[in-house]
Design a protein around this motif. Structure first.
Motif, short mmCIF file in Angstrom:
data_model
loop_
_atom_site.label_atom_id
_atom_site.label_comp_id
_atom_site.label_asym_id
_atom_site.label_seq_id
_atom_site.Cartn_x
_atom_site.Cartn_y
_atom_site.Cartn_z
N MET A 1 0.83 -1.21 0.00
CA MET A 1 0.00 0.00 0.00
C MET A 1 0.86 1.26 0.00
SD MET A 1 -2.66 -1.34 2.92
CE MET A 1 -3.83 -0.01 2.78
N ASN A 2 0.35 2.33 -0.61
CA ASN A 2 1.01 3.63 -0.57
C ASN A 2 0.97 4.19 0.85
OD1 ASN A 2 0.65 6.76 -0.67
ND2 ASN A 2 1.69 6.23 -2.58
N ILE A 3 2.13 4.70 1.30
CA ILE A 3 2.25 5.16 2.68
C ILE A 3 1.24 6.27 2.98
CG2 ILE A 3 3.78 6.18 4.37
CD1 ILE A 3 4.47 3.29 3.62
N LYS A 4 1.12 7.22 2.07
CA LYS A 4 0.19 8.32 2.29
C LYS A 4 -1.24 7.81 2.38
CE LYS A 4 2.91 12.01 0.13
NZ LYS A 4 2.95 13.02 -0.95
N PHE A 5 -1.55 6.78 1.60
CA PHE A 5 -2.89 6.20 1.63
C PHE A 5 -3.14 5.55 2.99
CE2 PHE A 5 -5.68 2.49 1.04
CZ PHE A 5 -6.82 3.13 0.56
N VAL A 6 -2.13 4.88 3.53
CA VAL A 6 -2.27 4.24 4.84
C VAL A 6 -2.59 5.27 5.91
CG1 VAL A 6 -1.08 2.94 6.65
CG2 VAL A 6 -0.75 2.33 4.25
N VAL A 7 -1.82 6.35 5.92
CA VAL A 7 -2.02 7.39 6.92
C VAL A 7 -3.40 8.02 6.77
CG1 VAL A 7 -1.23 9.64 7.76
CG2 VAL A 7 0.44 7.88 7.14
N SER A 8 -3.83 8.27 5.53
CA SER A 8 -5.14 8.87 5.31
C SER A 8 -6.26 7.95 5.78
CB SER A 8 -5.33 9.23 3.84
OG SER A 8 -5.38 8.06 3.03
N GLN A 9 -6.08 6.64 5.60
CA GLN A 9 -7.09 5.69 6.06
C GLN A 9 -7.20 5.68 7.58
OE1 GLN A 9 -9.24 3.67 4.00
NE2 GLN A 9 -8.49 5.33 2.70
N ILE A 10 -6.05 5.69 8.25
CA ILE A 10 -6.07 5.69 9.71
C ILE A 10 -6.61 7.02 10.23
CG2 ILE A 10 -4.64 5.49 11.79
CD1 ILE A 10 -2.73 3.74 10.20
N PHE A 11 -6.28 8.11 9.54
CA PHE A 11 -6.78 9.42 9.94
C PHE A 11 -8.31 9.45 9.91
CE2 PHE A 11 -8.05 13.80 9.04
CZ PHE A 11 -7.35 14.50 10.01
N ALA A 12 -8.91 8.69 9.00
CA ALA A 12 -10.36 8.69 8.84
C ALA A 12 -11.08 7.74 9.80
CB ALA A 12 -10.73 8.35 7.40
N TRP A 13 -10.33 6.98 10.59
CA TRP A 13 -10.96 6.07 11.55
C TRP A 13 -11.88 6.84 12.50
CZ3 TRP A 13 -6.52 2.41 13.63
CH2 TRP A 13 -6.19 1.48 12.64
N GLU A 14 -12.99 6.22 12.86
CA GLU A 14 -13.93 6.83 13.79
C GLU A 14 -14.22 5.87 14.94
OE1 GLU A 14 -17.40 7.90 11.61
OE2 GLU A 14 -16.43 9.53 10.52
N THR A 15 -14.52 6.45 16.09
CA THR A 15 -14.83 5.66 17.29
C THR A 15 -15.91 4.64 16.99
OG1 THR A 15 -14.24 7.53 18.70
CG2 THR A 15 -15.60 5.80 19.68
N GLY A 16 -15.69 3.40 17.47
CA GLY A 16 -16.67 2.33 17.27
C GLY A 16 -16.31 1.38 16.15
N LYS A 17 -15.36 1.77 15.30
CA LYS A 17 -14.95 0.93 14.18
C LYS A 17 -14.09 -0.22 14.71
CE LYS A 17 -12.09 1.10 9.97
NZ LYS A 17 -13.09 0.55 9.03
N GLU A 18 -14.30 -1.43 14.16
CA GLU A 18 -13.46 -2.57 14.52
C GLU A 18 -12.23 -2.59 13.64
OE1 GLU A 18 -15.73 -6.14 14.36
OE2 GLU A 18 -17.05 -5.58 16.02
N VAL A 19 -11.06 -2.76 14.27
CA VAL A 19 -9.81 -2.76 13.52
C VAL A 19 -8.97 -3.97 13.89
CG1 VAL A 19 -9.76 -0.25 13.27
CG2 VAL A 19 -8.65 -1.31 15.25
N ASP A 20 -8.14 -4.38 12.93
CA ASP A 20 -7.22 -5.50 13.11
C ASP A 20 -5.86 -5.03 12.63
OD1 ASP A 20 -5.78 -7.83 13.18
OD2 ASP A 20 -7.26 -9.05 12.11
N VAL A 21 -4.94 -4.81 13.57
CA VAL A 21 -3.64 -4.23 13.25
C VAL A 21 -2.55 -5.25 13.58
CG1 VAL A 21 -2.03 -2.36 13.75
CG2 VAL A 21 -4.49 -1.92 13.76
N THR A 22 -1.62 -5.43 12.64
CA THR A 22 -0.50 -6.34 12.84
C THR A 22 0.79 -5.55 12.95
OG1 THR A 22 -1.61 -8.04 11.53
CG2 THR A 22 0.74 -8.35 11.94
N LEU A 23 1.56 -5.84 14.00
CA LEU A 23 2.82 -5.15 14.25
C LEU A 23 3.98 -6.14 14.23
CD1 LEU A 23 1.79 -2.98 17.36
CD2 LEU A 23 1.63 -2.34 14.94
N ASP A 24 5.18 -5.61 14.01
CA ASP A 24 6.42 -6.38 14.14
C ASP A 24 7.27 -5.67 15.18
OD1 ASP A 24 9.08 -7.24 13.95
OD2 ASP A 24 8.88 -7.77 11.85
N ARG A 25 7.52 -6.39 16.30
CA ARG A 25 8.36 -5.83 17.37
C ARG A 25 9.59 -6.69 17.52
NH1 ARG A 25 5.27 -5.28 22.70
NH2 ARG A 25 4.30 -3.56 21.52
N ASN A 26 10.69 -6.24 16.92
CA ASN A 26 11.95 -6.97 16.98
C ASN A 26 11.79 -8.41 16.51
OD1 ASN A 26 13.29 -4.71 18.11
ND2 ASN A 26 12.55 -5.28 20.16
N GLY A 27 11.05 -8.61 15.41
CA GLY A 27 10.87 -9.93 14.84
C GLY A 27 9.67 -10.69 15.38
#
Length: 631
Positions: free
Chosen positions: A562-588
């Motif tokens: 995904m385009n980085i700017k698109f990612v930020v714009s999508q997260i910026f548009a998040w609203e309270t009550g929305k269900e989200v699923d986020v995956t992170l990498d912390r030192n592997g």
């Protein structure tokens, strides 16, 4: 009364005679310069202009369009928009013309000169063209089938030898156009077939040509009275999204409050607001804001704004421009009064012309009850923050006098930030020293009474004069922080009125904290990661997110796809009550966050009333904000 009767007589002459051809016996030095523009004869997006000065007795004359216009503090070079410039003799033959720079034409054999003709391109649709000057849109021009923004300094010029001559101006337009201008209209006549209308105007001098813009076209116009001032609101919305009627109530409420705030200051019986709404297309203007004139303002804003957002923008922008009727339009220096459009000298006092005006534009809103004190505190606090981006150790008088040169030109925007704060500090000092009976506004009123629109002050003397009119503390402030380069300690002034800063929790979104974005990207790997700011965003902190965590996926999508700017714009548009699923990498290690969005908060250093303020501090604050003791 003689002056009034003379103008009436001139108007009757125009009505009876129209714009009949001149004879070679009419001396240029003793007759109005006849000018005309034909909006029905546009070719290739250019308007034809004719200038008929009368007969010259000298062999060489110089004609110019402005290099600089008042209120812009920048190089405009309006001559760059002129094409096919011709000087014609009484037989219609061309005379020798030399274009010596972008804005200047020298005509020889001038004793034979009958008239000048040329074509003018507009500035709106070439703002991104490097071959043309990059003008501030409200000071520019527009030529299109349904709308003409006629800042006349972009069409009509002046002769060096006739700077004090009167002007007549005929504007030919389609008969079905709305035509609005504060310039004195003396006649109007329709063509034989009724398809065209010629409107004739009169200007006492070239300044009045430049000071009275016009708007023609398929406009929406509303007129209303605010006290004894007639307000004319002209709106052009290309897609009809906004109307003058929809803005009328906001403008009335705002200007009524301004008039109450100004009190006895009343320098105009009519005020025009010309609003052009940009639709964001390629040739639409991009410079949003406004340019002031003595009795009008040209405003360019976004058509796609909501009704509420546009209304607030109009309050912020137009209130500032309207307050310019006080300074510099009433209180100003000789540099402004005797303005040279080609090689101007600039006054040292932008802190007053723009800074104090911007302060009034914000202060009147709280003083007249349009906004709350907390809103006002927040506005001034933002100005402190924005001012920090500029050179805080730069003399304001030095910057002002050299405003078109670097490094001063870069700092120009600070006149609306620190300049307004200078006005605030002086206002507090004036009220403190006088036990609330004098203010920055009362000082400007005193200066208005002493000087006025026809009597300029000496640029080098006004600081000393204000110092003598006020108090040692004001004099010291001006020397240290306006003439000098000492940064202002705003906390000292807020303490005087019982305000202080405290850390408070404020709402934010899911990409920001008080000190900036909670995410960034590695420019080499394009990976997104959380910054230290994530610890000051309550939502992410509650989810256990740590600085350095990489953002791998969102709601099943891989971030690398995904385009980085698109990612930020999508997260910026998040609203309270929305269900989200986020995956992170912390030192592997892969970390998954599945949750429902809760409100996000961050901490902010907020300017608030001190609960331990003394009676003296509270009394000064109440005088400053026009608040009662019980509030």
């Amino acid at each position: 009364m003689k002056k009034v009767m003379a103008l009436i007589g001139f108007g009757m002459m125009m009505l009876s005679c129209g714009s009949s051809p001149r004879t070679s016996n009419e001396l240029a030095v003793s007759n109005p310069i006849e000018s005309s523009m034909d909006l029905t004869a546009v070719v290739n997006d250019k308007v034809p202009v004719t200038i008929n000065p009368g007969r010259f007795t000298q062999d060489t004359v110089t004609y110019r369009l402005p290099r600089v216009v008042q209120g812009t503090y920048d190089i405009s070079d309006f001559g760059a928009f002129v094409d096919d410039f011709k000087a014609l003799d009484y037989d219609g033959k061309s005379l020798p013309v030399e274009k010596v720079d972008k804005n200047t034409w020298v005509i020889t054999n001038a004793t034979q000169l009958d008239k000048l003709t040329y074509w003018v391109n507009d500035s709106f649709d070439v703002e991104s063209n490097p071959n043309y000057p990059n003008l501030f849109s409200p000071g520019g021009t527009n030529i299109e089938p349904n709308n003409y923004v006629l800042n006349l300094h972009g069409f009509i010029g002046y002769f060096d030898s006739l700077k004090n001559n009167q002007y007549t101006l005929d504007v030919v337009s389609p008969a079905n156009f709305e035509r609005t201008s504060a310039l004195q209209k003396v006649a109007e006549s329709a063509s034989a077939n009724g398809e065209k209308m010629t409107t004739s105007y009169f200007a006492p001098r070239y300044f009045d040509i430049t000071d009275n813009p016009m708007m023609y076209g398929k406009l929406d116009v509303e007129e209303f009275m605010v006290g004894d001032i007639k307000i004319v609101l002209s709106v052009y919305s290309p897609n009809k999204k906004h109307t003058a009627e929809s803005l009328k109530e906001t403008m009335y409420k705002m200007m009524e409050a301004q008039k109450n705030y100004l009190g006895s200051i009343n320098s105009t019986p009519r005020y025009d607001i010309y609003l052009y709404l940009s639709d964001g297309s390629a040739k639409a203007p991009k410079g949003f804001g406004a340019l002031e004139h003595h009795t009008s303002t040209v405003v360019v804003l976004r058509e796609w704004d909501s009704k509420e957002s546009l209304a607030q923008s109009m309050v912020d922008v137009v209130s500032h421009e309207f307050f310019h009727i006080v300074t510099p339009l009433t209180v100003h220096s000789e540099d402004i009064h005797y303005f040279d459009y080609n090689t101007p000298t600039f006054s040292k006092h932008l802190w007053m012309y723009e800074g104090v005006t911007e302060y009034f534009a914000q202060h009147f809103q709280v003083y007249e009850g349009l906004v709350t004190p907390r809103d006002f505190f927040g506005t001034m606090d933002k100005k402190i923050d924005h001012a920090s981006y500029f050179n805080d150790a730069l003399s304001f008088t030095e910057m002002s006098e050299n405003i078109t040169e670097e490094p001063y030109a870069y700092n120009y925007v600070n006149v609306y930030q620190k300049g307004a704060l200078i006005g605030m500090c002086m206002d507090i000092l004036m009220r403190e020293e006088s036990d609330g009976t004098r203010s920055m506004l009362s000082l400007i009123k005193e200066l208005s009474s002493k000087y006025g629109k026809d009597k300029p002050f000496e640029d080098d003397s006004i600081i000393d004069e204000i110092s003598n009119m006020t108090y040692p503390s004001v004099a010291a402030f001006l020397q240290n922080h306006v003439v000098g380069s000492v940064p202002i300690n705003y906390d000292e002034f807020f303490e005087k009125v019982g305000l202080y800063y405290e850390e408070t929790k404020v709402a934010t979104n899911y990409v920001q904290a008080a000190n900036g974005l909670v995410m960034d990207r590695n420019k080499e790997t394009e990976e997104m990661f959380f910054t230290d700011n994530v610890e000051d965003n309550s939502f992410w902190k509650e989810q256990g997110v740590q600085p350095g965590d990489k953002l791998v996926g969102i709601n099943g999508f891989n971030i690398s796809d995904m385009n980085i700017k698109f990612v930020v714009s999508q997260i910026f548009a998040w609203e309270t009550g929305k269900e989200v699923d986020v995956t992170l990498d912390r030192n592997g290690e892969t970390i998954e966050i599945k949750t429902t969005l809760t409100p996000a908060f961050t901490t902010s250093r907020t300017l608030v009333e001190n609960p331990n303020a003394t009676k003296k501090q509270i009394a000064l604050r109440n005088a400053w904000l026009n608040q009662s003791e019980n509030m």
